[in-house]
Write an enzyme that holds these catalytic residues in place. Structure first.
Site, short mmCIF file in Angstrom:
data_model
loop_
_atom_site.label_atom_id
_atom_site.label_comp_id
_atom_site.label_asym_id
_atom_site.label_seq_id
_atom_site.Cartn_x
_atom_site.Cartn_y
_atom_site.Cartn_z
N GLY A 157 42.24 40.14 40.14
CA GLY A 157 40.63 41.17 40.09
C GLY A 157 39.63 39.54 39.52
NE ARG A 158 34.85 35.48 40.65
CZ ARG A 158 33.72 35.37 41.59
NH1 ARG A 158 33.51 36.23 41.69
NH2 ARG A 158 32.99 33.81 40.97
CE LYS A 167 38.77 41.34 30.29
NZ LYS A 167 37.59 42.92 30.00
CG ASP A 169 31.89 50.71 31.14
OD1 ASP A 169 31.90 51.54 32.33
OD2 ASP A 169 32.45 49.18 31.68
#
Length: 355
Positions: free
Chosen positions: A88-89, A110, A205
């Site tokens: 993931g990015r 991460k 978020d």
């Protein structure tokens, strides 16, 4: 000595000679000079990685990394985790699948992108995310295992590896969730937010991109605590954190936003899951303010629809909290009624025990 014993002795000597040569190569360069400590550690890590693979023939070969990945496969983090691949990015950080070199288990790691790592605010938020995750325990929140340092100084959060796709990806490829899936999603995420808020925190978020569906809506997991903060407090040196499209009205008015802001975002998320598309509510403060004047129909009926509409109330004090959302969707009252109807005479619950 038998021929088998002699062959075993010779093989042992050959292995010993190779090991001695390996030890010498780790400690000295080609000219016999002692290697500098940083170089010696790199060579030692490479040798250990090769020995790891020999000791575990079933270990899958590391896939090639993405062209722009900042950590290459087999990179060693804190002499403990070997990078397998990037999974993931985002705009701020990257997620890698890593394997513990001794325990053989896979985890997610991460790490801030190199172009973001020198920002002191982002570096502080990254460490705050690790602290928050280590203090939370809920099935719908990933568990943080450790906070380590990469060789270049970047902090690395090691956490449980989740398998699945984000809610945003599911909506793009498969369309809306069925009503029972939306209800399961609501209960699961309300439980996660209840744990976050009970710890005095705000996620900040809650969006389709930050929910992983691990085996469907029943396994939904709230991820990316990168802008987590104490309830009622603004993040220092940050004017606004999160996404304008999920900001609550009080946040658009300039207030930090407490737990009710997370619940407002949950209402938007559930509406998106039911509609099969993101509820477009702006990309900046001005467009977000204009969009809040008339919210789109969440397209949810019944009890869940009433909960979602309550979550989207303008007044934060009028929104149910996470515990109330779970209670309203758990069917507790219905189960108590069924128990009353099936209980033997004289076994009714005392009125003070009823909610």
């Amino acid at each position: 000595m038998s021929r088998a014993d002699e062959a075993a002795r010779r093989e042992t000597l050959r292995v010993q000679v190779r090991l001695d040569a390996l030890v010498a190569a780790i400690g000295q360069d080609g000219d016999g000079r002692p290697r500098p400590e940083p170089e010696r550690r790199l060579v030692l890590d490479a040798a250990r990685s090769a020995l790891d693979r020999l000791a575990d023939p079933g270990l899958p070969a590391a896939p090639p990394g993405a062209a722009d990945a900042t950590l290459l496969p087999e990179t060693i983090i804190a002499n403990t985790y070997a990078v397998r691949e990037r999974i993931g990015r985002g705009g701020l950080a990257e997620i890698y699948r890593v394997r513990h070199r001794d325990l053989r288990g896979d985890h997610a790691a991460k790490i801030l992108r190199p172009d973001r790592a020198l920002d002191p605010v982002l570096a502080r938020l990254h460490v705050s995310e690790a602290r928050a995750l280590m203090g939370l325990s809920h099935p719908a929140i990933p568990r943080a295992r450790d906070l380590l340092r990469h060789g270049d100084g970047r902090a690395v959060i090691v956490m449980d590896l989740l398998r699945g796709e984000t809610l945003a990806e599911t909506l793009r490829t498969h369309g809306p969730l069925p009503p029972d899936g939306v209800a399961a999603l609501a209960r699961r995420l309300a439980g996660a937010l209840a744990a976050v808020h009970a710890a005095g925190l705000v996620h900040g978020d809650v969006s389709p991109e930050n929910v992983m569906l691990c085996g469907g809506a029943e396994g939904a997991t709230l991820i990316d605590f990168g802008v987590v903060r104490r309830a009622g407090e603004a993040l220092p040196d940050v004017e606004f954190a999160g996404k304008w499209s999920v900001a609550a009205p009080e946040q658009l008015a300039g207030r930090p936003g407490g737990p009710p802001a997370d619940l407002y975002a949950l209402g938007l998320l559930l509406a998106a899951a039911s509609r099969g598309e993101r509820v477009g509510l702006g990309r900046d403060r001005e467009s977000a303010l204009a969009a809040r004047a008339s919210l789109p129909d969440p397209r949810i009926d019944g009890r869940l629809g009433k909960v979602v509409r309550d979550l989207l109330r303008q007044d934060p004090g009028a929104r149910p909290d996470a515990e109330a959302v779970m209670q309203r969707l758990s069917g507790t009252r219905l189960s108590r009624l069924a128990a009353r109807l099936t209980a033997p005479r004289g076994a009714y619950p005392h009125p003070e025990t009823e909610g």
